[in-house]
Scaffold this motif. Structure first.
Motif, PDB file in Angstrom:
ATOM      1  N   GLY A 102      11.065  10.692   4.784  1.00 44.18           N
ATOM      2  CA  GLY A 102      11.794  10.488   6.132  1.00 44.18           C
ATOM      3  C   GLY A 102      13.022   9.769   5.966  1.00 44.18           C
ATOM      4  O   GLY A 102      13.679   9.837   6.665  1.00 44.18           O
ATOM      5  N   GLY A 103      13.489   9.592   4.734  1.00 45.07           N
ATOM      6  CA  GLY A 103      14.687   8.814   4.480  1.00 45.07           C
ATOM      7  C   GLY A 103      15.137   7.318   4.723  1.00 45.07           C
ATOM      8  O   GLY A 103      15.602   6.805   4.969  1.00 45.07           O
ATOM      9  N   GLU A 104      13.815   6.869   5.442  1.00 44.27           N
ATOM     10  CA  GLU A 104      13.680   5.399   6.050  1.00 44.27           C
ATOM     11  C   GLU A 104      12.799   4.450   4.872  1.00 44.27           C
ATOM     12  O   GLU A 104      12.019   5.128   4.371  1.00 44.27           O
ATOM     13  N   GLU A 105      13.146   3.066   5.098  1.00 45.21           N
ATOM     14  CA  GLU A 105      12.287   2.410   4.427  1.00 45.21           C
ATOM     15  C   GLU A 105      11.171   2.260   5.188  1.00 45.21           C
ATOM     16  O   GLU A 105      11.040   2.113   6.533  1.00 45.21           O
ATOM     17  N   ARG A 106       9.848   1.993   4.593  1.00 47.24           N
ATOM     18  CA  ARG A 106       8.521   2.057   5.321  1.00 47.24           C
ATOM     19  C   ARG A 106       7.989   0.705   4.824  1.00 47.24           C
ATOM     20  O   ARG A 106       7.763   0.421   3.575  1.00 47.24           O
ATOM     21  N   TYR A 107       7.244  -0.112   6.001  1.00 48.76           N
ATOM     22  CA  TYR A 107       6.490  -1.179   5.631  1.00 48.76           C
ATOM     23  C   TYR A 107       5.155  -0.983   6.303  1.00 48.76           C
ATOM     24  O   TYR A 107       5.111  -0.410   7.268  1.00 48.76           O
ATOM     25  N   SER A 108       4.165  -1.389   5.526  1.00 44.52           N
ATOM     26  CA  SER A 108       2.769  -1.345   6.013  1.00 44.52           C
ATOM     27  C   SER A 108       1.998  -2.670   5.769  1.00 44.52           C
ATOM     28  O   SER A 108       2.172  -3.308   4.749  1.00 44.52           O
ATOM     29  N   MET A 109       0.983  -3.099   6.914  1.00 44.61           N
ATOM     30  CA  MET A 109       0.313  -4.237   6.388  1.00 44.61           C
ATOM     31  C   MET A 109      -1.197  -4.005   6.604  1.00 44.61           C
ATOM     32  O   MET A 109      -1.981  -4.292   7.583  1.00 44.61           O
ATOM     33  N   PRO A 110      -1.759  -3.077   5.737  1.00 45.18           N
ATOM     34  CA  PRO A 110      -3.371  -2.785   5.864  1.00 45.18           C
ATOM     35  C   PRO A 110      -4.124  -4.359   5.566  1.00 45.18           C
ATOM     36  O   PRO A 110      -3.759  -5.083   4.827  1.00 45.18           O
ATOM     37  N   PHE A 111      -5.215  -4.437   6.360  1.00 45.69           N
ATOM     38  CA  PHE A 111      -6.192  -5.472   6.309  1.00 45.69           C
ATOM     39  C   PHE A 111      -7.222  -5.244   6.219  1.00 45.69           C
ATOM     40  O   PHE A 111      -8.024  -4.130   6.873  1.00 45.69           O
ATOM     41  N   PHE A 112      -8.005  -5.459   4.957  1.00 43.03           N
ATOM     42  CA  PHE A 112      -9.394  -5.286   4.661  1.00 43.03           C
ATOM     43  C   PHE A 112     -10.508  -5.820   4.925  1.00 43.03           C
ATOM     44  O   PHE A 112     -10.263  -7.204   4.450  1.00 43.03           O
ATOM     45  N   PHE A 113     -11.557  -5.477   5.341  1.00 44.96           N
ATOM     46  CA  PHE A 113     -12.442  -6.482   6.007  1.00 44.96           C
ATOM     47  C   PHE A 113     -13.919  -5.870   5.239  1.00 44.96           C
ATOM     48  O   PHE A 113     -14.225  -4.810   5.433  1.00 44.96           O
ATOM     49  N   SER A 114     -14.699  -6.739   4.531  1.00 44.07           N
ATOM     50  CA  SER A 114     -15.845  -6.596   4.073  1.00 44.07           C
ATOM     51  C   SER A 114     -16.888  -7.511   4.313  1.00 44.07           C
ATOM     52  O   SER A 114     -16.567  -8.594   4.713  1.00 44.07           O
TER      53      SER A 114
END
Length: 367
Positions: free
Chosen positions: A300-312
């Motif tokens: 998309g031409g934009e910077e993307r940030y993501s914060m996945p939280f994994f639970f086990s």
């Protein structure tokens, strides 16, 4: 043709990693197409805070249907403080703008659990690409971090996380822990909803999640220009479930694979988490719930940030298919969560860091 798709004269296939093993799915169109999902369902989660058990059961019915039919859903109105989330994204942008040498102080190759900073192209889930076009920072359960208030035992006495010590990066640890604590609390409530969705008492899984395995992977995806590139290759997650908070971009980068081999976009939505079932819950439900293949392609031409939280579950927990979902006459394996997690970590994570002899392969960790 994307990096995860191949074509023959008459057929097209999507390739991915599922349960740590290479897999593929034929792309079905026209008369060959099957009934499957074409969008990710939205579920109102205000009921998760209701004191009325019937409200929580109604929520669980919707969640169960999404887990069986899609494996992904939006948790709308999740109740986690939006200002805290906004501040955390601000911290992500600030961290990833730091000089490379500051970030490399905590390079993930310095720890057995691959915690810390991962540079661009070091992950490689799709072997047909030059690597995952992202940089990230991984942290997780660590009894030596006082913020987690976990019991220190012989098996947990060695530090697992790495934290930067440069003055310019000291904001990072408290910012991540504010997010960690909020997501941990929400995940505990979420686990009760999953139990109800499986027709179990809502506290059924509490005994094996007293000290759960947890991870946050903060990720930065730059705009992609090459069609052959991928932010992260097609895969399933190897945890109980994942909560994803993604930055607002006009063009969706996260995509999930439906039964017809078609990629369905997961648009950023306000006041929502993207929730997906991962391998442990697929195993525990005997395959009744879907651990759905997904990927990131940021065009998309934009910077993307993501914060996945994994639970086990707990690292030493032993889990198997719940009793009422077992088929008569079939044998079911029991597996130790930590051992399975490490096995998937070893399979799914590769780097191609320069080893002095050109390109070398090493195992890697993270999302």
């Amino acid at each position: 043709m994307s990096a995860t798709q191949t074509e023959t004269a008459t057929e097209s296939w999507v390739h991915y990693h599922d349960g740590g093993k290479p897999g593929r799915r034929r792309v079905l169109t026209g008369r060959a197409a099957q009934e499957t999902f074409s969008e990710v369902p939205k579920i109102d989660f205000r009921r998760i805070y209701s004191e009325n058990l019937e409200d929580r059961r109604e929520l669980a019915k919707e969640v169960g249907a999404a887990c069986r039919n899609v494996g992904f859903f939006y948790a709308v109105n999740h109740g986690v403080d939006e200002e805290m989330l906004k501040d955390t994204f601000g911290a992500l942008e600030k961290y990833f703008r730091l000089p490379t040498d500051v970030k490399m102080e905590t390079h993930n190759q310095k720890t057995a659990k691959f915690r810390g900073y991962e540079a661009f192209l070091e992950g490689k889930l799709d072997p047909s690409t030059r690597g995952d076009l992202k940089e990230g920072f991984l942290m997780g359960e660590d009894a030596t971090d006082p913020e987690q208030n976990r019991p220190v035992t012989p098996s947990t006495a060695k530090p697992r996380n790495q934290w930067p010590t440069h003055p310019a990066a000291l904001f990072w640890r408290p910012a991540i822990y504010r997010y960690y604590n909020a997501m941990y609390t929400f995940s505990k409530r979420m686990l009760h909803i999953f139990a109800l969705a499986l027709d179990l008492p809502e506290t059924h899984f509490d005994s094996i999640t007293t000290n759960p395995m947890t991870n946050i992977r903060a990720v930065h995806y730059p705009p992609q220009e090459r069609q052959s590139d991928v932010g992260i290759g097609a895969h399933t997650d190897f945890c109980w479930f994942t909560l994803v908070c993604q930055s607002k971009t006009a063009y969706p980068a996260l995509e999930v694979l439906n039964g017809n081999g078609i990629w369905i976009p997961v648009h950023p939505q306000p006041n929502t988490f993207v929730v997906n079932i991962a391998d442990f819950l697929k195993l525990v439900t005997g395959g009744t719930w879907q651990s759905t293949v997904h990927r990131v392609r940021n065009f998309g031409g934009e910077e993307r940030y993501s914060m996945p939280f994994f639970f086990s579950p707990n690292e030493d927990a032993k889990v198997s298919v719940v009793q009422h979902l077992r088929k008569e006459g079939e044998m079911y394996d029991e597996f130790v969560v930590g051992e399975y997690f490490q096995k998937r970590l070893d399979i799914d994570r590769r780097t191609h860091l320069d080893d002095g002899n050109g390109v070398g392969e090493k195992r890697n960790g993270g999302y």
